[in-house]
Design an enzyme around this catalytic site. Structure first.
Site, PDB file in Angstrom:
ATOM      1  N   ALA A   1      -9.920  -8.017   7.752  1.00 28.88           N
ATOM      2  CA  ALA A   1      -8.707  -7.747   8.514  1.00 28.88           C
ATOM      3  C   ALA A   1      -9.082  -7.052   9.868  1.00 28.88           C
ATOM      4  O   ALA A   1      -8.322  -7.285  10.960  1.00 28.88           O
ATOM      5  CB  ALA A   1      -7.537  -7.065   7.724  1.00 28.88           C
TER       6      ALA A   1
ATOM      7  N   HIS B   1       5.915  -0.520  -2.783  1.00 27.22           N
ATOM      8  CA  HIS B   1       5.349   0.189  -4.033  1.00 27.22           C
ATOM      9  C   HIS B   1       5.415   1.823  -3.779  1.00 27.22           C
ATOM     10  O   HIS B   1       4.716   2.555  -4.346  1.00 27.22           O
ATOM     11  CB  HIS B   1       3.879  -0.072  -4.339  1.00 27.22           C
ATOM     12  CG  HIS B   1       3.684  -1.674  -4.797  1.00 27.22           C
ATOM     13  ND1 HIS B   1       2.569  -2.402  -4.908  1.00 27.22           N
ATOM     14  CD2 HIS B   1       4.710  -2.309  -5.183  1.00 27.22           C
ATOM     15  CE1 HIS B   1       2.694  -3.424  -5.156  1.00 27.22           C
ATOM     16  NE2 HIS B   1       4.088  -3.704  -5.699  1.00 27.22           N
TER      17      HIS B   1
ATOM     18  N   ASN C   1       0.831  -1.122  -0.038  1.00 30.69           N
ATOM     19  CA  ASN C   1       0.170   0.124  -0.031  1.00 30.69           C
ATOM     20  C   ASN C   1       0.801   1.377   0.001  1.00 30.69           C
ATOM     21  O   ASN C   1       2.005   1.125   0.415  1.00 30.69           O
ATOM     22  CB  ASN C   1      -0.984  -0.101   1.235  1.00 30.69           C
ATOM     23  CG  ASN C   1      -2.023  -1.162   1.207  1.00 30.69           C
ATOM     24  OD1 ASN C   1      -2.037  -1.794   0.060  1.00 30.69           O
ATOM     25  ND2 ASN C   1      -2.482  -1.415   2.579  1.00 30.69           N
TER      26      ASN C   1
ATOM     27  N   CYS D   1      10.892  13.941  -9.151  1.00 34.08           N
ATOM     28  CA  CYS D   1      10.945  14.893 -10.342  1.00 34.08           C
ATOM     29  C   CYS D   1      10.894  13.838 -11.573  1.00 34.08           C
ATOM     30  O   CYS D   1      11.690  12.967 -11.572  1.00 34.08           O
ATOM     31  CB  CYS D   1      12.212  15.592 -10.306  1.00 34.08           C
ATOM     32  SG  CYS D   1      12.478  16.355 -11.987  1.00 34.08           S
TER      33      CYS D   1
ATOM     34  N   ASN E   1      -8.005 -12.729   4.506  1.00 36.33           N
ATOM     35  CA  ASN E   1      -8.656 -12.178   3.404  1.00 36.33           C
ATOM     36  C   ASN E   1     -10.099 -12.249   3.444  1.00 36.33           C
ATOM     37  O   ASN E   1     -10.561 -13.284   3.689  1.00 36.33           O
ATOM     38  CB  ASN E   1      -7.962 -13.035   2.019  1.00 36.33           C
ATOM     39  CG  ASN E   1      -7.690 -11.815   1.010  1.00 36.33           C
ATOM     40  OD1 ASN E   1      -7.000 -10.556   1.412  1.00 36.33           O
ATOM     41  ND2 ASN E   1      -8.383 -11.938  -0.175  1.00 36.33           N
TER      42      ASN E   1
ATOM     43  N   GLY F   1      -5.144  -9.231   3.271  1.00 39.14           N
ATOM     44  CA  GLY F   1      -5.747  -8.204   2.550  1.00 39.14           C
ATOM     45  C   GLY F   1      -5.232  -8.061   0.924  1.00 39.14           C
ATOM     46  O   GLY F   1      -5.062  -6.940   0.584  1.00 39.14           O
ATOM     47  N   THR F   2      -4.431  -9.176   0.385  1.00 38.75           N
ATOM     48  CA  THR F   2      -3.975  -8.958  -0.794  1.00 38.75           C
ATOM     49  C   THR F   2      -4.457 -10.027  -1.538  1.00 38.75           C
ATOM     50  O   THR F   2      -4.564 -11.289  -1.228  1.00 38.75           O
ATOM     51  CB  THR F   2      -2.746  -8.791  -0.889  1.00 38.75           C
ATOM     52  OG1 THR F   2      -2.034  -8.845  -2.037  1.00 38.75           O
ATOM     53  CG2 THR F   2      -1.902  -9.989  -0.023  1.00 38.75           C
TER      54      THR F   2
HETATM   55  P1  OAD Z   1      -6.235  -5.944  -4.693  1.00 38.97           P
HETATM   56  O1  OAD Z   1      -7.409  -4.976  -4.852  1.00 38.97           O
HETATM   57  O2  OAD Z   1      -5.860  -6.786  -5.657  1.00 38.97           O
HETATM   58  O3  OAD Z   1      -6.918  -6.953  -3.577  1.00 38.97           O
HETATM   59  C1  OAD Z   1      -7.339  -6.561  -2.286  1.00 38.97           C
HETATM   60  C2  OAD Z   1      -7.640  -7.949  -1.419  1.00 38.97           C
HETATM   61  O4  OAD Z   1      -8.235  -7.471  -0.339  1.00 38.97           O
HETATM   62  C3  OAD Z   1      -8.971  -8.766  -2.298  1.00 38.97           C
HETATM   63  O5  OAD Z   1      -8.376 -10.104  -2.491  1.00 38.97           O
HETATM   64  C4  OAD Z   1     -10.149  -8.463  -1.306  1.00 38.97           C
HETATM   65  O6  OAD Z   1     -10.681  -9.629  -1.256  1.00 38.97           O
HETATM   66  C5  OAD Z   1      -9.291  -8.232  -0.130  1.00 38.97           C
HETATM   67  N1  OAD Z   1     -10.207  -7.426   1.002  1.00 38.97           N
HETATM   68  C6  OAD Z   1     -11.219  -6.469   0.788  1.00 38.97           C
HETATM   69  N2  OAD Z   1     -11.610  -5.807   1.944  1.00 38.97           N
HETATM   70  C7  OAD Z   1     -11.030  -6.676   2.878  1.00 38.97           C
HETATM   71  C8  OAD Z   1     -10.858  -6.475   4.254  1.00 38.97           C
HETATM   72  N3  OAD Z   1     -11.614  -5.774   5.010  1.00 38.97           N
HETATM   73  N4  OAD Z   1     -10.087  -7.515   5.156  1.00 38.97           N
HETATM   74  C9  OAD Z   1      -9.361  -8.102   4.491  1.00 38.97           C
HETATM   75  N5  OAD Z   1      -9.191  -8.404   3.013  1.00 38.97           N
HETATM   76  C10 OAD Z   1     -10.074  -7.680   2.319  1.00 38.97           C
HETATM   77  O7  OAD Z   1      -5.173  -5.153  -3.743  1.00 38.97           O
HETATM   78  P2  OAD Z   1      -3.497  -5.747  -3.790  1.00 38.97           P
HETATM   79  O8  OAD Z   1      -3.470  -7.223  -3.508  1.00 38.97           O
HETATM   80  O9  OAD Z   1      -3.015  -4.883  -2.674  1.00 38.97           O
HETATM   81  O10 OAD Z   1       0.297  -2.364  -7.389  1.00 38.97           O
HETATM   82  O11 OAD Z   1      -3.074  -5.407  -5.213  1.00 38.97           O
HETATM   83  C11 OAD Z   1      -1.676  -5.306  -5.216  1.00 38.97           C
HETATM   84  C12 OAD Z   1      -1.126  -4.494  -6.140  1.00 38.97           C
HETATM   85  O12 OAD Z   1      -1.687  -4.336  -7.508  1.00 38.97           O
HETATM   86  C13 OAD Z   1      -1.135  -2.984  -5.500  1.00 38.97           C
HETATM   87  O13 OAD Z   1      -0.094  -2.552  -4.738  1.00 38.97           O
HETATM   88  C14 OAD Z   1      -1.009  -2.054  -6.832  1.00 38.97           C
HETATM   89  C15 OAD Z   1      -1.733  -3.128  -7.777  1.00 38.97           C
HETATM   90  O14 OAD Z   1      -1.268  -3.426  -8.899  1.00 38.97           O
HETATM   91  C16 OAD Z   1       1.022  -0.889  -7.798  1.00 38.97           C
HETATM   92  O15 OAD Z   1       0.319  -0.248  -7.890  1.00 38.97           O
HETATM   93  C17 OAD Z   1       2.458  -1.236  -8.342  1.00 38.97           C
END
Ligand code: OAD
Length: 248
Positions: free
Chosen positions: A228, A119, A102, A127, A210, A184-185
């Protein structure tokens, strides 16, 4: 919620714990996850079309505005019980590293200190044209005062490499961890999505928290489907508070 006693015991004994977080941990603070639908002006674009160097080159103002809005949303929101529980776990565990994907800065605001931002951070700037070393920035106008170039957010965009130090620290910590949390990923974006495997290959217990199932769910040693902000505080309480019989 009752967690298996074997897991609670393992966590009490563990000297090295690593927690990887993604957008889901900030969902309960009111921030949209990355794969949620975009709203308003940006609703017809996917993040993959905005968060790139090419998009910025084409229309810096458009991309700057998108980030300005996300920055404001992050500042308006507050760390939730999940962020706070992780900060507490850091204080109690002998060694604890938080690795986050995040960019919202909520973990820091919750009090986490031992952390790696894979990230980057939306509240920092760089810049774009010359990557000027000095941060002589006019943030309000989105310009670098040293060279006049545009300011970009200090985050990793699609197609860019992760900061070498950050990923190296995260990999080393994962490989030497005894317990590895994935929280949460969606476990879809590499190299973060690979960290649990490195941990497991080196003997760690892998625990997923998750809301929805992910590719990790069937492979984790323990998987808890839920929020979470509800599960983590209960975890922290059962591991450490119950043991000492003390108050929070
Ligand atoms: P995602 O949006 O892909 O996934 C979020 C996850 O959190 C999902 O699997 C949901 O089910 C889960 N979720 C939602 N609410 C929740 C809660 N209250 N408690 C627990 N889990 C919950 O986000 P990321 O996995 O963070 O990269 O995405 C990874 C990366 O993809 C980001 O950092 C970004 C993007 O490309 C860059 O910007 C480089």
């Amino acid at each position: 919620m009752n967690f298996p006693e074997s897991l609670i015991e393992r966590l009490r004994q563990a000297r090295r714990i690593v927690a990887l977080t993604g957008a889901g941990i900030s969902a309960e603070s009111g921030l949209a996850t990355f794969r949620d639908a975009q709203t308003g002006l940006w609703s017809k674009y996917r993040p993959e079309e905005i968060a790139t160097a090419e998009a910025f080159q084409r229309d810096p103002k458009f991309v700057q505005d998108w980030y300005a809005r996300r920055r404001q949303n992050a500042l308006k929101s507050m760390p939730n019980a999940g962020h706070l529980a992780l900060a507490k776990m850091e204080q109690r565990a002998p060694e604890f590293l938080l690795v986050t994907q995040n960019v919202d800065g909520l973990h820091q605001r919750a009090g986490s200190k031992q952390m790696v931002e894979l990230h980057g951070n939306i509240h920092r700037f760089r810049c774009f044209e010359n990557d000027c070393a000095s941060e002589n920035f006019d943030v309000e106008n989105g310009r670098c005062r040293s060279c006049g170039g545009h300011l970009r957010p200090g985050v990793v965009w699609f197609g860019e490499m992760l900061p070498v130090d950050a990923i190296q620290t995260a990999v080393e910590a994962a490989e030497s961890s005894e317990v590895f949390f994935s929280i949460g990923t969606s476990s879809l974006v590499y190299p973060a999505a690979d960290l649990w495997r490195r941990a497991k290959n080196n003997g760690a217990v892998v625990v997923e928290i998750n809301k929805d199932p992910t590719p990790l769910t069937p492979l984790a040693d323990y998987s808890f489907l839920g929020k979470a902000g509800e599960i983590l505080p209960e975890f922290a309480r059962q591991i450490w508070i119950r043991q000492s019989g003390g108050a929070d």
